[in-house]
Design an enzyme around this catalytic site. Structure first.
Site, mmCIF file in Angstrom:
data_model
loop_
_atom_site.group_PDB
_atom_site.id
_atom_site.type_symbol
_atom_site.label_atom_id
_atom_site.label_comp_id
_atom_site.label_asym_id
_atom_site.label_seq_id
_atom_site.Cartn_x
_atom_site.Cartn_y
_atom_site.Cartn_z
ATOM 1 N N ASP B 211 -0.363 6.028 9.160
ATOM 2 C CA ASP B 211 -0.072 7.408 9.522
ATOM 3 C C ASP B 211 1.022 7.463 10.599
ATOM 4 O O ASP B 211 1.920 8.306 10.559
ATOM 5 C CB ASP B 211 -1.371 8.048 10.031
ATOM 6 N N LYS B 215 5.110 8.987 10.606
ATOM 7 C CA LYS B 215 5.763 9.799 11.632
ATOM 8 C C LYS B 215 7.112 9.200 12.024
ATOM 9 O O LYS B 215 8.090 9.922 12.219
ATOM 10 C CB LYS B 215 4.847 9.938 12.858
#
Lengths: 353, 353
Positions: B211, B215
């Site tokens: 995750d 980003k």
């Protein structure tokens, strides 16, 4: 687009605009046209020497400054959108924002005088913008290019509720107290900061805390609180005996600061803390700018160099604040803050579905 | 306006919209009209029970979800601007952004799948937006409501140059390593974080680092660097032996993490540093997500609780970075990030001089 005030920030902005123009045209389809530059006494209009677009200084033709004629020229005959960029530090220019906005002229500025000035004038400016449709943006009035004003506006507009603002909003004072560890007298650090260009030409402008107080007023009003400069409790670090001196005389008597500052540092250490210059604002209407003793674990105790720090505590950011930190002064980052404001208005003027 | 994905973030956004509506109408003259809500299987359109505007759930009439019919309903017959808010985590929805943008539909999303997905698809999305005029905003894909994506975009658009991004972009991993001081085994902290709802239902989704890598990809692309997920060196904290287990079995074998994590902590301490989960990106194209040993004086060593921190080092912010810090996860602040994006588009659609 017209620039008022081609000084350090305004001149840097012109350089940034020129450098970014090709990329903006290519990526965003934006064409920003500089039609004039007005200094306090004389102004340049692109009709006088159009091939110079934006490259003011040097060879071009100047006329005596007349802001009405300046605006009329920017308007031209086509009736397209007009944006005034006020990089002056002029009260007379700030006094005209309301009229310009009411006429639909957009205004972008790093000048704190309007947003932290008399409350009634500020409210009139807000009404003029709402009624006339001219947008006003002033991100660079608080911590230069750091995203502070827009961040607070987004919090409020999306329904969050501001509880407190805690900040170190003077790079100069941050630097001084980051370095003031007792090994050198305060006056010696202040002389160094002055020599490095970190302070205003007269360092009392920094030490008075007034500039920081203006930033608090701007943030309070952004949150919808009707604060005025007189409502802020400001502790000046300038001893009374030095307040009325001529600048040169003041610079020769900086040693008068050493004993009181050494005493403050000793107090802070006795309490196991550090000394920092902090601004505080809360929803009970309390606003203060002062030298405070903070625990050594506090975020402000770990800030670097001339960094500014602003912390918003809100209903949504209540356990830990939303924090923005970084260099908050200097022509490059201040001009970049103005530039970003200008882009936000320009993007909103593009035709969209 | 139509919402796709009325889950935790989407539902919170609906609450925030409803609460903020009166203020937005009064202060900004903005009227945001929610014309439909589409979940994965069924959808609600305001023509079916118009008096419920926005108050979905409970009594109203649902139809089977059909995104084409959904969009056609939002478009209506008046031809006004249409905004889709994608709060789903759906690959199938992300796959449609390009078409929607090409048709002039605006899209706002906290869904990382498009912006961190296949590079070619992302480039097609950018082209579709440029050609069709639909705007795409996705601030909440990185650190929820913290001003990260827009801040980077402003830097780039105003001609700054990104050197590096350093971040702690997982609130879960930040919390774990802020608390991992050797007094409790890592598994015990992980169980506590899980119980507090700080981790994903399956904590491996956090520990894998994927995750955070997404980003980094989003920020790199914002800076114009063509990074893909495969280019990020990701250190997973999930031991190989536990990677393939069913979620319940994994939760029962967390103790397998204790020895390797204790060893990492001992290493860090031997080096006089602290252990933090950090993301790094630089202009040489290096991108990594890993557990790193940092000096105790590092900003990341002083972050609090589940705080995210993102630091941009650029040509203008080269001595000290521009830093944004604060809670970067949770439905309230994520929905607020989506809401701010939505306002930015709505403001740009207002008629202005």
């Amino acid at each position: 687009m017209g620039l008022i005030g081609p000084g350090r920030v305004g001149g840097t902005l012109l350089d940034q605009l020129r450098a970014a123009q090709p990329r903006l045209a290519r990526h965003l389809g934006l064409l920003l046209e500089l039609r004039g530059v007005a200094a306090s006494r004389r102004m340049w209009l692109d009709c006088d020497d159009p091939e110079l677009n934006g490259r003011h200084g040097g060879a071009q033709i100047w006329r005596p400054t007349d802001l009405d004629a300046f605006l009329a020229h920017l308007r031209g005959t086509e009736g397209g959108p007009v944006m005034l960029i006020d990089c002056s530090a002029s009260e007379a220019v700030a006094a005209r924002y309301a009229d310009w906005l009411a006429e639909g002229v957009h205004v972008v500025t790093p000048n704190k005088l309007a947003a932290s000035g008399p409350l009634e004038r500020w409210q009139a400016i807000a009404r003029a913008s709402a009624q006339g449709g001219g947008r006003l943006r002033y991100e660079a009035t608080v911590c230069a290019g750091l995203p502070v004003v827009q961040t607070l506006r987004d919090l409020i507009d999306t329904g969050d509720e501001l509880y407190t603002v805690e900040g170190m909003c003077s790079g100069t004072l941050a630097w001084l107290f980051n370095h003031f560890d007792g090994t050198r007298p305060f006056s010696s650090l202040l002389r160094e900061a002055h020599a490095l260009g970190y302070t205003e030409p007269d360092p009392r402008a920094d030490l008075s805390g007034l500039d920081v107080a203006r930033k608090l007023v701007i943030l309070a009003r952004e949150a919808g609180w009707p604060l005025s400069l007189e409502d802020v409790q400001v502790e000046s670090l300038v001893p009374e005996a030095l307040a009325a001196l001529a600048p040169e005389a003041f610079m020769q008597q900086l040693e008068a600061l050493d004993a009181p500052m050494a005493a403050r540092l000793a107090q802070a250490r006795a309490a196991g803390g550090v000394l920092r210059h902090v601004a505080h604002l809360d929803r009970e209407g309390r606003a203060s700018v002062k030298l405070a003793v903070l625990p050594a674990s506090h975020t402000f105790a770990h800030a670097r160099g001339t960094d500014n720090v602003v912390q918003f505590t809100t209903r949504r950011y209540c356990d830990n604040p939303l924090t923005v930190q970084g260099p908050g002064a200097g022509p490059e980052v201040t001009a970049a803050g103005v530039f970003a404001d200008l882009l936000r208005i320009a993007e909103a003027l593009e035709p969209r579905p």
